[in-house]
Write a protein that holds these residues in place. Sequence first.
Motif, PDB file in Angstrom:
ATOM      1  N   GLN A   1       0.842  -1.198   0.000  1.00 13.36           N
ATOM      2  CA  GLN A   1       0.000   0.000   0.000  1.00 13.36           C
ATOM      3  C   GLN A   1       0.874   1.244   0.000  1.00 13.36           C
ATOM      4  N   TRP A   2       0.395   2.259  -0.693  1.00 11.26           N
ATOM      5  CA  TRP A   2       1.126   3.516  -0.712  1.00 11.26           C
ATOM      6  C   TRP A   2       0.157   4.689  -0.752  1.00 11.26           C
ATOM      7  N   GLU A   3       0.665   5.855  -0.389  1.00  8.07           N
ATOM      8  CA  GLU A   3      -0.123   7.086  -0.430  1.00  8.07           C
ATOM      9  C   GLU A   3       0.782   8.233  -0.837  1.00  8.07           C
ATOM     10  N   THR A   4       0.297   9.059  -1.742  1.00  7.28           N
ATOM     11  CA  THR A   4       0.985  10.289  -2.122  1.00  7.28           C
ATOM     12  C   THR A   4       0.005  11.444  -2.030  1.00  7.28           C
ATOM     13  N   VAL A   5       0.431  12.525  -1.403  1.00  8.29           N
ATOM     14  CA  VAL A   5      -0.351  13.760  -1.345  1.00  8.29           C
ATOM     15  C   VAL A   5       0.366  14.795  -2.200  1.00  8.29           C
ATOM     16  N   ALA A   6      -0.391  15.497  -3.036  1.00 10.01           N
ATOM     17  CA  ALA A   6       0.194  16.469  -3.949  1.00 10.01           C
ATOM     18  C   ALA A   6      -0.738  17.663  -4.102  1.00 10.01           C
ATOM     19  N   THR A   7      -0.203  18.749  -4.645  1.00  5.18           N
ATOM     20  CA  THR A   7      -1.016  19.928  -4.923  1.00  5.18           C
ATOM     21  C   THR A   7      -1.752  19.736  -6.246  1.00  5.18           C
ATOM     22  N   THR A   8      -2.577  20.713  -6.588  1.00 12.27           N
ATOM     23  CA  THR A   8      -3.277  20.667  -7.874  1.00 12.27           C
ATOM     24  C   THR A   8      -2.297  20.613  -9.036  1.00 12.27           C
ATOM     25  N   ALA A   9      -1.132  21.230  -8.868  1.00  4.79           N
ATOM     26  CA  ALA A   9      -0.097  21.219  -9.907  1.00  4.79           C
ATOM     27  C   ALA A   9       0.800  19.985  -9.809  1.00  4.79           C
ATOM     28  N   LEU A  10       0.395  18.987  -9.020  1.00  9.51           N
ATOM     29  CA  LEU A  10       1.106  17.728  -8.818  1.00  9.51           C
ATOM     30  C   LEU A  10       2.450  17.904  -8.096  1.00  9.51           C
ATOM     31  N   GLU A  11       2.659  19.068  -7.473  1.00  6.41           N
ATOM     32  CA  GLU A  11       3.843  19.225  -6.634  1.00  6.41           C
ATOM     33  C   GLU A  11       3.680  18.314  -5.414  1.00  6.41           C
ATOM     34  N   PRO A  12       4.665  17.469  -5.118  1.00  6.60           N
ATOM     35  CA  PRO A  12       4.498  16.502  -4.034  1.00  6.60           C
ATOM     36  C   PRO A  12       4.540  17.156  -2.655  1.00  6.60           C
ATOM     37  N   VAL A  13       3.725  16.645  -1.759  1.00  7.13           N
ATOM     38  CA  VAL A  13       3.687  17.082  -0.364  1.00  7.13           C
ATOM     39  C   VAL A  13       4.235  15.982   0.538  1.00  7.13           C
ATOM     40  N   SER A  14       3.794  14.753   0.315  1.00  4.37           N
ATOM     41  CA  SER A  14       4.272  13.628   1.116  1.00  4.37           C
ATOM     42  C   SER A  14       4.069  12.332   0.343  1.00  4.37           C
ATOM     43  N   ALA A  15       4.771  11.295   0.774  1.00  8.61           N
ATOM     44  CA  ALA A  15       4.615   9.970   0.163  1.00  8.61           C
ATOM     45  C   ALA A  15       5.061   8.918   1.154  1.00  8.61           C
ATOM     46  N   LYS A  16       4.359   7.796   1.157  1.00  9.36           N
ATOM     47  CA  LYS A  16       4.763   6.677   2.000  1.00  9.36           C
ATOM     48  C   LYS A  16       4.356   5.373   1.342  1.00  9.36           C
ATOM     49  N   LEU A  17       5.122   4.329   1.663  1.00  8.50           N
ATOM     50  CA  LEU A  17       4.877   3.014   1.078  1.00  8.50           C
ATOM     51  C   LEU A  17       5.151   1.960   2.134  1.00  8.50           C
ATOM     52  N   ALA A  18       4.350   0.888   2.114  1.00  6.40           N
ATOM     53  CA  ALA A  18       4.527  -0.204   3.076  1.00  6.40           C
ATOM     54  C   ALA A  18       4.080  -1.513   2.455  1.00  6.40           C
ATOM     55  N   PHE A  19       4.642  -2.624   2.955  1.00  5.88           N
ATOM     56  CA  PHE A  19       4.180  -3.959   2.620  1.00  5.88           C
ATOM     57  C   PHE A  19       3.335  -4.483   3.778  1.00  5.88           C
ATOM     58  N   VAL A  20       2.408  -5.383   3.463  1.00  4.66           N
ATOM     59  CA  VAL A  20       1.467  -5.882   4.463  1.00  4.66           C
ATOM     60  C   VAL A  20       1.540  -7.401   4.535  1.00  4.66           C
ATOM     61  N   ARG A  21       1.649  -7.910   5.766  1.00  2.00           N
ATOM     62  CA  ARG A  21       1.597  -9.347   6.027  1.00  2.00           C
ATOM     63  C   ARG A  21       0.582  -9.574   7.137  1.00  2.00           C
ATOM     64  N   ASP A  22      -0.571 -10.158   6.796  1.00  2.00           N
ATOM     65  CA  ASP A  22      -1.665 -10.318   7.760  1.00  2.00           C
ATOM     66  C   ASP A  22      -2.002  -8.949   8.364  1.00  2.00           C
ATOM     67  N   SER A  23      -1.857  -8.785   9.676  1.00  2.00           N
ATOM     68  CA  SER A  23      -2.143  -7.488  10.297  1.00  2.00           C
ATOM     69  C   SER A  23      -0.891  -6.639  10.461  1.00  2.00           C
ATOM     70  N   GLU A  24       0.257  -7.172  10.026  1.00  2.00           N
ATOM     71  CA  GLU A  24       1.532  -6.451  10.155  1.00  2.00           C
ATOM     72  C   GLU A  24       1.742  -5.523   8.964  1.00  2.00           C
ATOM     73  N   ILE A  25       2.031  -4.259   9.245  1.00  2.00           N
ATOM     74  CA  ILE A  25       2.356  -3.288   8.209  1.00  2.00           C
ATOM     75  C   ILE A  25       3.826  -2.917   8.344  1.00  2.00           C
ATOM     76  N   SER A  26       4.602  -3.230   7.324  1.00  2.00           N
ATOM     77  CA  SER A  26       6.040  -3.000   7.347  1.00  2.00           C
ATOM     78  C   SER A  26       6.388  -1.816   6.453  1.00  2.00           C
ATOM     79  N   SER A  27       6.749  -0.698   7.065  1.00  2.00           N
ATOM     80  CA  SER A  27       7.033   0.518   6.312  1.00  2.00           C
ATOM     81  C   SER A  27       8.288   0.365   5.467  1.00  2.00           C
ATOM     82  N   VAL A  28       8.232   0.894   4.240  1.00  2.00           N
ATOM     83  CA  VAL A  28       9.386   0.914   3.338  1.00  2.00           C
ATOM     84  C   VAL A  28      10.005   2.303   3.326  1.00  2.00           C
ATOM     85  N   PHE A  29       9.176   3.332   3.228  1.00  2.00           N
ATOM     86  CA  PHE A  29       9.671   4.701   3.348  1.00  2.00           C
ATOM     87  C   PHE A  29       8.533   5.635   3.730  1.00  2.00           C
TER      88      PHE A  29
END
Length: 235
Positions: A76-104
């Motif tokens: 799973q990942w999430e990116t937040v950006a402005t209307t002009a697609l300028e990035p605000v934040s981003a995060k990514l993780a892998f999921v195993r059952d109920s465990e969420i392992s952050s990648v960045f």
Amino acid sequence: MFVFMALSAAWCQAQQAPAVFNAQRIKLGTFTYRDLEHRNEVGRGIITIKTAAAGKYVFRAKATFAADFQGFHSQQWETVATTALEPVSAKLAFVRDSEISSVFDLEYNSGSVTGFVIRHKEKQLVSATVPTDIVDQRIDWAAILSSNLEPGRKFEFSVYDPGTGISRVAVQVDQLEEIRVPAGSFRAYRVLYQIEKAGTTEHYQILVSQDSPHMMLREEFPNGIISELVHMDSK
């Protein structure tokens, strides 16, 4: 594919137009895709695109694998950006059952990016300068959807990923064509783009609905995976 060889030379020789992004050109909603390899389904993905406070856009995705990937069953990942697609934040993780392992987990601010990335099971800090036209690499496809699409148009922009750093993206919009995916039949632009990473160049194709706001109907990845739209719940 042979078309990429010809386009690579053309992209190197031609002057590229500046990219102008407007997220209002992207259809909001929830979009379900199936991933195919040699016509066999190997995964499913759900992308949700919505607006947030202060004119921000939130892109969220969850991809489920048909077979475990290094012990994980989804990403799973999430990116937040402005209307002009300028990035605000981003995060990514892998999921195993109920465990969420952050990648960045990244924060962008005024030409810089900070945060952390997990490499070889160790947490490393990220601190880098990025160009003004940077787009978070999770949403390179969204940048294309938010552009002014016309057959024959070419443009460039940069993307950032904590694993590969800053990469240049060269885009060419091909002709309109009819396409059928599980979600229905559409008239679509075929868009070819390449990401120039250190030591390699990755080639992609996406099919984008002609009607605006645009939807991504199909994507063809360098590893042969094809992702196509199965269902949409648009706003």
